[in-house]
Design a protein around this motif. Structure first.
Motif, PDB file in Angstrom:
ATOM      1  N   ALA A 124      40.809  30.429  35.855  1.00 30.93           N
ATOM      2  CA  ALA A 124      40.728  30.395  34.393  1.00 30.93           C
ATOM      3  C   ALA A 124      39.484  31.159  33.968  1.00 30.93           C
ATOM      4  O   ALA A 124      38.489  31.201  34.687  1.00 30.93           O
ATOM      5  CB  ALA A 124      40.666  28.953  33.904  1.00 30.93           C
ATOM      6  N   ALA A 125      39.553  31.777  32.814  1.00 34.97           N
ATOM      7  CA  ALA A 125      38.415  32.560  32.320  1.00 34.97           C
ATOM      8  C   ALA A 125      37.373  31.641  31.695  1.00 34.97           C
ATOM      9  O   ALA A 125      37.701  30.643  31.074  1.00 34.97           O
ATOM     10  CB  ALA A 125      38.894  33.584  31.302  1.00 34.97           C
ATOM     11  N   ASN A 126      36.128  32.002  31.888  1.00 29.51           N
ATOM     12  CA  ASN A 126      35.023  31.273  31.274  1.00 29.51           C
ATOM     13  C   ASN A 126      34.054  32.329  30.768  1.00 29.51           C
ATOM     14  O   ASN A 126      33.307  32.898  31.554  1.00 29.51           O
ATOM     15  CB  ASN A 126      34.360  30.348  32.293  1.00 29.51           C
ATOM     16  N   ALA A 127      34.112  32.614  29.480  1.00 29.51           N
ATOM     17  CA  ALA A 127      33.274  33.651  28.870  1.00 29.51           C
ATOM     18  C   ALA A 127      33.500  35.004  29.547  1.00 29.51           C
ATOM     19  O   ALA A 127      32.570  35.753  29.780  1.00 29.51           O
ATOM     20  CB  ALA A 127      31.812  33.255  28.908  1.00 29.51           C
ATOM     21  N   GLY A 128      34.756  35.286  29.902  1.00 29.79           N
ATOM     22  CA  GLY A 128      35.106  36.569  30.510  1.00 29.79           C
ATOM     23  C   GLY A 128      34.950  36.629  32.016  1.00 29.79           C
ATOM     24  O   GLY A 128      35.257  37.637  32.631  1.00 29.79           O
ATOM     25  N   VAL A 129      34.464  35.549  32.624  1.00 28.64           N
ATOM     26  CA  VAL A 129      34.295  35.515  34.075  1.00 28.64           C
ATOM     27  C   VAL A 129      35.611  35.067  34.716  1.00 28.64           C
ATOM     28  O   VAL A 129      36.141  34.007  34.391  1.00 28.64           O
ATOM     29  CB  VAL A 129      33.150  34.547  34.481  1.00 28.64           C
ATOM     30  N   VAL A 130      36.145  35.913  35.610  1.00 29.99           N
ATOM     31  CA  VAL A 130      37.436  35.655  36.252  1.00 29.99           C
ATOM     32  C   VAL A 130      37.327  36.006  37.730  1.00 29.99           C
ATOM     33  O   VAL A 130      36.582  36.901  38.110  1.00 29.99           O
ATOM     34  CB  VAL A 130      38.552  36.507  35.600  1.00 29.99           C
ATOM     35  N   THR A 131      38.096  35.303  38.553  1.00 30.19           N
ATOM     36  CA  THR A 131      38.175  35.604  39.977  1.00 30.19           C
ATOM     37  C   THR A 131      39.637  35.774  40.370  1.00 30.19           C
ATOM     38  O   THR A 131      40.460  34.924  40.049  1.00 30.19           O
ATOM     39  CB  THR A 131      37.542  34.460  40.809  1.00 30.19           C
ATOM     40  N   LEU A 132      39.942  36.872  41.069  1.00 26.88           N
ATOM     41  CA  LEU A 132      41.269  37.109  41.628  1.00 26.88           C
ATOM     42  C   LEU A 132      41.155  37.028  43.141  1.00 26.88           C
ATOM     43  O   LEU A 132      40.259  37.633  43.724  1.00 26.88           O
ATOM     44  CB  LEU A 132      41.800  38.495  41.233  1.00 26.88           C
ATOM     45  N   VAL A 133      42.055  36.280  43.778  1.00 24.41           N
ATOM     46  CA  VAL A 133      41.977  36.082  45.223  1.00 24.41           C
ATOM     47  C   VAL A 133      43.322  36.428  45.858  1.00 24.41           C
ATOM     48  O   VAL A 133      44.371  36.018  45.382  1.00 24.41           O
ATOM     49  CB  VAL A 133      41.610  34.618  45.570  1.00 24.41           C
ATOM     50  N   CYS A 134      43.261  37.174  46.959  1.00 20.76           N
ATOM     51  CA  CYS A 134      44.442  37.516  47.756  1.00 20.76           C
ATOM     52  C   CYS A 134      44.199  37.029  49.183  1.00 20.76           C
ATOM     53  O   CYS A 134      43.189  37.381  49.792  1.00 20.76           O
ATOM     54  CB  CYS A 134      44.663  39.029  47.752  1.00 20.76           C
ATOM     55  N   THR A 135      45.102  36.213  49.706  1.00 19.83           N
ATOM     56  CA  THR A 135      45.037  35.795  51.107  1.00 19.83           C
ATOM     57  C   THR A 135      45.995  36.678  51.889  1.00 19.83           C
ATOM     58  O   THR A 135      47.198  36.678  51.627  1.00 19.83           O
ATOM     59  CB  THR A 135      45.434  34.314  51.258  1.00 19.83           C
ATOM     60  N   ILE A 136      45.467  37.448  52.830  1.00 24.50           N
ATOM     61  CA  ILE A 136      46.263  38.443  53.548  1.00 24.50           C
ATOM     62  C   ILE A 136      47.309  37.763  54.411  1.00 24.50           C
ATOM     63  O   ILE A 136      47.018  36.840  55.163  1.00 24.50           O
ATOM     64  CB  ILE A 136      45.362  39.363  54.391  1.00 24.50           C
ATOM     65  N   ASN A 137      48.528  38.242  54.280  1.00 21.36           N
ATOM     66  CA  ASN A 137      49.679  37.683  54.979  1.00 21.36           C
ATOM     67  C   ASN A 137      50.014  38.550  56.193  1.00 21.36           C
ATOM     68  O   ASN A 137      50.380  39.708  56.046  1.00 21.36           O
ATOM     69  CB  ASN A 137      50.872  37.637  54.013  1.00 21.36           C
ATOM     70  N   GLY A 138      49.892  37.996  57.391  1.00 20.38           N
ATOM     71  CA  GLY A 138      50.260  38.722  58.612  1.00 20.38           C
ATOM     72  C   GLY A 138      49.233  39.765  59.006  1.00 20.38           C
ATOM     73  O   GLY A 138      48.121  39.787  58.522  1.00 20.38           O
ATOM     74  N   GLY A 139      49.648  40.639  59.908  1.00 22.95           N
ATOM     75  CA  GLY A 139      48.761  41.678  60.412  1.00 22.95           C
ATOM     76  C   GLY A 139      48.013  41.220  61.647  1.00 22.95           C
ATOM     77  O   GLY A 139      48.216  40.113  62.149  1.00 22.95           O
ATOM     78  N   PRO A 140      47.123  42.057  62.158  1.00 18.60           N
ATOM     79  CA  PRO A 140      46.320  41.699  63.328  1.00 18.60           C
ATOM     80  C   PRO A 140      45.435  40.482  63.049  1.00 18.60           C
ATOM     81  O   PRO A 140      45.130  40.178  61.893  1.00 18.60           O
ATOM     82  CB  PRO A 140      45.461  42.944  63.576  1.00 18.60           C
ATOM     83  N   ALA A 141      45.014  39.823  64.085  1.00 13.17           N
ATOM     84  CA  ALA A 141      44.213  38.603  63.955  1.00 13.17           C
ATOM     85  C   ALA A 141      42.918  38.828  63.177  1.00 13.17           C
ATOM     86  O   ALA A 141      42.407  37.904  62.552  1.00 13.17           O
ATOM     87  CB  ALA A 141      43.891  38.045  65.335  1.00 13.17           C
ATOM     88  N   THR A 142      42.399  40.047  63.187  1.00 11.93           N
ATOM     89  CA  THR A 142      41.141  40.309  62.469  1.00 11.93           C
ATOM     90  C   THR A 142      41.286  40.197  60.961  1.00 11.93           C
ATOM     91  O   THR A 142      40.310  39.933  60.269  1.00 11.93           O
ATOM     92  CB  THR A 142      40.599  41.713  62.816  1.00 11.93           C
ATOM     93  N   VAL A 143      42.520  40.378  60.431  1.00  4.35           N
ATOM     94  CA  VAL A 143      42.715  40.300  58.981  1.00  4.35           C
ATOM     95  C   VAL A 143      43.681  39.201  58.543  1.00  4.35           C
ATOM     96  O   VAL A 143      43.666  38.813  57.377  1.00  4.35           O
ATOM     97  CB  VAL A 143      43.197  41.645  58.394  1.00  4.35           C
ATOM     98  N   ALA A 144      44.503  38.704  59.432  1.00  8.02           N
ATOM     99  CA  ALA A 144      45.502  37.688  59.066  1.00  8.02           C
ATOM    100  C   ALA A 144      44.821  36.427  58.545  1.00  8.02           C
ATOM    101  O   ALA A 144      43.922  35.876  59.179  1.00  8.02           O
ATOM    102  CB  ALA A 144      46.380  37.346  60.261  1.00  8.02           C
ATOM    103  N   GLY A 145      45.228  35.988  57.351  1.00 10.35           N
ATOM    104  CA  GLY A 145      44.676  34.771  56.765  1.00 10.35           C
ATOM    105  C   GLY A 145      43.332  34.947  56.075  1.00 10.35           C
ATOM    106  O   GLY A 145      42.808  34.003  55.490  1.00 10.35           O
ATOM    107  N   LYS A 146      42.759  36.132  56.130  1.00  8.42           N
ATOM    108  CA  LYS A 146      41.470  36.388  55.461  1.00  8.42           C
ATOM    109  C   LYS A 146      41.718  36.602  53.975  1.00  8.42           C
ATOM    110  O   LYS A 146      42.815  36.901  53.544  1.00  8.42           O
ATOM    111  CB  LYS A 146      40.776  37.612  56.059  1.00  8.42           C
TER     112      LYS A 146
END
Length: 151
Positions: A95-117
């Motif tokens: 939710a926005a708070n005075a214009g402050v927003v966070t977008l988050v993506c949890t990586i699906n699949g791929g090598p172990a170095t990026v999976a779930g990051k």
């Protein structure tokens, strides 16, 4: 003059040593190529996830110009991010708070170095975006480069 008969013997195949040399060369090439390929796949998966979540910034900026205190559902809708895709298992917007927003993506699949990051894009009230990820410190530079290093 005596005539000499030249007998040609047809080659029957490869010798054992020739085959062993070929196998050794293939082994050396594989030892170098497989880790390089894994790094390439990890970079491409990370880049795809970053591109997907970055696409939401424009819609969020437009919404923040209209309502800097928008609720989460409005921010999620404005970002255009899907709840899940082939690249990200969950895209969320705060939710926005005075214009402050966070977008988050949890990586699906791929090598172990990026999976779930996760990749986190944060917007300040002034409209400046920054990117951070929870990749291991050793992998941040190698995979994320300068595109998402916490700055």
């Amino acid at each position: 003059m005596k005539s000499m008969k030249i007998v040609k013997k047809a080659q029957a195949g490869f010798t054992l040593i020739e085959l062993m040399i070929v196998v050794a060369i293939i082994g050396i090439l594989a030892a170098v190529a497989i880790p390089a390929y894994q790094d390439y796949v990890a970079k491409s998966k990370f880049a795809a996830a970053l591109a997907e979540v970055s696409a939401g910034k424009t819609g969020v900026d437009v919404l923040m110009n209209q309502d800097p205190n928008a609720v989460q559902a409005d921010v999620q809708s404005a970002s255009g991010l899907k709840a899940a895709s082939n690249t990200c298992s969950s895209d969320t917007a705060s939710a926005a708070n005075a214009g402050v927003v966070t977008l988050v993506c949890t990586i699906n699949g791929g090598p172990a170095t990026v999976a779930g990051k996760t990749i986190t894009l944060s917007r300040t009230g002034a409209g400046a975006w920054s990117c951070d990820t929870n990749l291991a410190a050793a992998d941040k530079t190698k995979i994320a480069g300068t595109s998402c290093n916490g700055s």
